[in-house]
Design a protein around this motif. Structure first.
Motif, PDB file in Angstrom:
ATOM      1  N   LEU A  65      45.861  10.891 -30.259  1.00  0.00           N
ATOM      2  CA  LEU A  65      46.389  12.246 -30.394  1.00  0.00           C
ATOM      3  C   LEU A  65      47.883  12.257 -30.090  1.00  0.00           C
ATOM      4  O   LEU A  65      48.645  12.950 -30.755  1.00  0.00           O
ATOM      5  N   HIS A  66      48.290  11.472 -29.106  1.00  0.00           N
ATOM      6  CA  HIS A  66      49.710  11.412 -28.750  1.00  0.00           C
ATOM      7  C   HIS A  66      50.543  10.906 -29.922  1.00  0.00           C
ATOM      8  O   HIS A  66      51.607  11.461 -30.222  1.00  0.00           O
ATOM      9  N   VAL A  67      50.079   9.867 -30.587  1.00  0.00           N
ATOM     10  CA  VAL A  67      50.817   9.289 -31.713  1.00  0.00           C
ATOM     11  C   VAL A  67      50.865  10.282 -32.873  1.00  0.00           C
ATOM     12  O   VAL A  67      51.910  10.473 -33.498  1.00  0.00           O
ATOM     13  N   ALA A  68      49.749  10.921 -33.161  1.00  0.00           N
ATOM     14  CA  ALA A  68      49.707  11.906 -34.246  1.00  0.00           C
ATOM     15  C   ALA A  68      50.644  13.079 -33.939  1.00  0.00           C
ATOM     16  O   ALA A  68      51.363  13.546 -34.823  1.00  0.00           O
ATOM     17  N   ALA A  69      50.651  13.541 -32.707  1.00  0.00           N
ATOM     18  CA  ALA A  69      51.515  14.662 -32.324  1.00  0.00           C
ATOM     19  C   ALA A  69      52.985  14.279 -32.430  1.00  0.00           C
ATOM     20  O   ALA A  69      53.799  15.027 -32.975  1.00  0.00           O
ATOM     21  N   TYR A  70      53.334  13.112 -31.934  1.00  0.00           N
ATOM     22  CA  TYR A  70      54.727  12.663 -31.974  1.00  0.00           C
ATOM     23  C   TYR A  70      55.220  12.540 -33.415  1.00  0.00           C
ATOM     24  O   TYR A  70      56.360  12.872 -33.733  1.00  0.00           O
ATOM     25  N   ASN A  71      54.352  12.074 -34.305  1.00  0.00           N
ATOM     26  CA  ASN A  71      54.720  11.879 -35.702  1.00  0.00           C
ATOM     27  C   ASN A  71      54.509  13.125 -36.558  1.00  0.00           C
ATOM     28  O   ASN A  71      54.703  13.082 -37.771  1.00  0.00           O
ATOM     29  N   GLY A  72      54.087  14.219 -35.935  1.00  0.00           N
ATOM     30  CA  GLY A  72      53.942  15.479 -36.659  1.00  0.00           C
ATOM     31  C   GLY A  72      52.817  15.497 -37.671  1.00  0.00           C
ATOM     32  O   GLY A  72      52.895  16.180 -38.685  1.00  0.00           O
ATOM     33  N   ARG A  73      51.756  14.805 -37.393  1.00  0.00           N
ATOM     34  CA  ARG A  73      50.621  14.718 -38.323  1.00  0.00           C
ATOM     35  C   ARG A  73      49.594  15.794 -37.979  1.00  0.00           C
ATOM     36  O   ARG A  73      48.714  15.596 -37.134  1.00  0.00           O
ATOM     37  N   LEU A  74      49.720  16.934 -38.627  1.00  0.00           N
ATOM     38  CA  LEU A  74      48.854  18.073 -38.331  1.00  0.00           C
ATOM     39  C   LEU A  74      47.394  17.791 -38.656  1.00  0.00           C
ATOM     40  O   LEU A  74      46.515  18.033 -37.821  1.00  0.00           O
ATOM     41  N   ALA A  75      47.122  17.301 -39.845  1.00  0.00           N
ATOM     42  CA  ALA A  75      45.727  17.060 -40.249  1.00  0.00           C
ATOM     43  C   ALA A  75      45.047  16.075 -39.305  1.00  0.00           C
ATOM     44  O   ALA A  75      43.900  16.282 -38.898  1.00  0.00           O
ATOM     45  N   THR A  76      45.756  15.026 -38.924  1.00  0.00           N
ATOM     46  CA  THR A  76      45.187  14.031 -38.008  1.00  0.00           C
ATOM     47  C   THR A  76      44.924  14.655 -36.641  1.00  0.00           C
ATOM     48  O   THR A  76      43.866  14.437 -36.044  1.00  0.00           O
ATOM     49  N   SER A  77      45.864  15.453 -36.161  1.00  0.00           N
ATOM     50  CA  SER A  77      45.694  16.109 -34.862  1.00  0.00           C
ATOM     51  C   SER A  77      44.497  17.047 -34.880  1.00  0.00           C
ATOM     52  O   SER A  77      43.690  17.068 -33.946  1.00  0.00           O
ATOM     53  N   VAL A  78      44.365  17.814 -35.947  1.00  0.00           N
ATOM     54  CA  VAL A  78      43.241  18.738 -36.078  1.00  0.00           C
ATOM     55  C   VAL A  78      41.921  17.975 -36.080  1.00  0.00           C
ATOM     56  O   VAL A  78      40.986  18.332 -35.369  1.00  0.00           O
ATOM     57  N   LEU A  79      41.849  16.907 -36.856  1.00  0.00           N
ATOM     58  CA  LEU A  79      40.608  16.133 -36.925  1.00  0.00           C
ATOM     59  C   LEU A  79      40.255  15.495 -35.585  1.00  0.00           C
ATOM     60  O   LEU A  79      39.085  15.462 -35.193  1.00  0.00           O
ATOM     61  N   LEU A  80      41.259  14.993 -34.881  1.00  0.00           N
ATOM     62  CA  LEU A  80      40.996  14.390 -33.572  1.00  0.00           C
ATOM     63  C   LEU A  80      40.441  15.422 -32.586  1.00  0.00           C
ATOM     64  O   LEU A  80      39.478  15.148 -31.869  1.00  0.00           O
ATOM     65  N   VAL A  81      41.038  16.602 -32.563  1.00  0.00           N
ATOM     66  CA  VAL A  81      40.548  17.652 -31.652  1.00  0.00           C
ATOM     67  C   VAL A  81      39.173  18.122 -32.097  1.00  0.00           C
ATOM     68  O   VAL A  81      38.286  18.349 -31.272  1.00  0.00           O
ATOM     69  N   LEU A  82      38.974  18.240 -33.402  1.00  0.00           N
ATOM     70  CA  LEU A  82      37.676  18.655 -33.941  1.00  0.00           C
ATOM     71  C   LEU A  82      36.567  17.705 -33.501  1.00  0.00           C
ATOM     72  O   LEU A  82      35.449  18.112 -33.226  1.00  0.00           O
ATOM     73  N   CYS A 122      58.582  25.761 -36.430  1.00  0.00           N
ATOM     74  CA  CYS A 122      58.183  25.335 -37.783  1.00  0.00           C
ATOM     75  C   CYS A 122      59.373  25.188 -38.724  1.00  0.00           C
ATOM     76  O   CYS A 122      59.217  24.750 -39.854  1.00  0.00           O
ATOM     77  N   ALA A 123      60.575  25.537 -38.272  1.00  0.00           N
ATOM     78  CA  ALA A 123      61.740  25.521 -39.154  1.00  0.00           C
ATOM     79  C   ALA A 123      62.066  24.123 -39.663  1.00  0.00           C
ATOM     80  O   ALA A 123      62.486  23.961 -40.801  1.00  0.00           O
ATOM     81  N   ALA A 124      61.900  23.115 -38.837  1.00  0.00           N
ATOM     82  CA  ALA A 124      62.253  21.751 -39.227  1.00  0.00           C
ATOM     83  C   ALA A 124      61.078  20.982 -39.816  1.00  0.00           C
ATOM     84  O   ALA A 124      61.209  19.813 -40.132  1.00  0.00           O
ATOM     85  N   ASP A 125      59.944  21.633 -39.992  1.00  0.00           N
ATOM     86  CA  ASP A 125      58.767  20.952 -40.526  1.00  0.00           C
ATOM     87  C   ASP A 125      58.922  20.645 -42.004  1.00  0.00           C
ATOM     88  O   ASP A 125      59.551  21.380 -42.756  1.00  0.00           O
ATOM     89  N   SER A 126      58.357  19.535 -42.401  1.00  0.00           N
ATOM     90  CA  SER A 126      58.272  19.157 -43.801  1.00  0.00           C
ATOM     91  C   SER A 126      56.797  18.890 -44.082  1.00  0.00           C
ATOM     92  O   SER A 126      55.999  18.811 -43.152  1.00  0.00           O
ATOM     93  N   PRO A 127      56.404  18.728 -45.336  1.00  0.00           N
ATOM     94  CA  PRO A 127      54.986  18.441 -45.600  1.00  0.00           C
ATOM     95  C   PRO A 127      54.490  17.176 -44.912  1.00  0.00           C
ATOM     96  O   PRO A 127      53.337  17.083 -44.529  1.00  0.00           O
ATOM     97  N   GLU A 128      55.378  16.202 -44.715  1.00  0.00           N
ATOM     98  CA  GLU A 128      54.970  14.945 -44.095  1.00  0.00           C
ATOM     99  C   GLU A 128      54.976  15.020 -42.573  1.00  0.00           C
ATOM    100  O   GLU A 128      54.186  14.380 -41.910  1.00  0.00           O
ATOM    101  N   MET A 129      55.922  15.761 -42.019  1.00  0.00           N
ATOM    102  CA  MET A 129      56.092  15.807 -40.571  1.00  0.00           C
ATOM    103  C   MET A 129      56.105  17.261 -40.113  1.00  0.00           C
ATOM    104  O   MET A 129      57.022  17.996 -40.428  1.00  0.00           O
ATOM    105  N   GLN A 130      55.080  17.651 -39.369  1.00  0.00           N
ATOM    106  CA  GLN A 130      54.909  19.050 -38.974  1.00  0.00           C
ATOM    107  C   GLN A 130      54.799  19.180 -37.461  1.00  0.00           C
ATOM    108  O   GLN A 130      53.822  19.707 -36.943  1.00  0.00           O
ATOM    109  N   ARG A 131      55.805  18.712 -36.761  1.00  0.00           N
ATOM    110  CA  ARG A 131      55.754  18.746 -35.294  1.00  0.00           C
ATOM    111  C   ARG A 131      55.600  20.168 -34.753  1.00  0.00           C
ATOM    112  O   ARG A 131      54.890  20.392 -33.785  1.00  0.00           O
TER     113      ARG A 131
END
Length: 93
Positions: A1-18, A47-56
């Motif tokens: 979860l830490h790695v996914a959060a740092y890299n802004g991976r929303l889908a991965t973070s959601v799945l891990l928590v799920l 959310c201003a600096a978020d991109s589709p790839e990185m959504q910190r």
């Protein structure tokens, strides 16, 4: 979860928590994944600096909300977020 959060991976973070990852788990420095998501997002609108790839910013907002939920209630939030994410991807294609 830490790695996914740092890299802004929303889908991965959601799945891990799920699937039951502890949002309160600390790394060796005593920091939670929310710290990792906020680390490079700065103090501006999250959310201003978020991109589709990185959504910190979105990851940080999601984790902040998930941390406030009781453990039994945590799967409901990611499940809704996952459905919304999939629906958005389908509509975008």
């Amino acid at each position: 979860l830490h790695v996914a959060a740092y890299n802004g991976r929303l889908a991965t973070s959601v799945l891990l928590v799920l699937h039951g990852t502890d949002v309160h788990a600390e790394d060796d420095d005593g920091r939670v994944a929310l710290y990792d998501a906020n680390y490079l997002s700065g103090k501006h609108c999250p959310c201003a600096a978020d991109s589709p790839e990185m959504q910190r910013g979105r990851v940080a907002a999601f984790l902040q909300e998930a941390m406030g939920l009781a453990p039994a209630g945590r799967p409901a939030k990611p499940a809704r977020a996952a459905r919304r994410f999939v629906a958005t991807r389908i509509l975008a294609s």
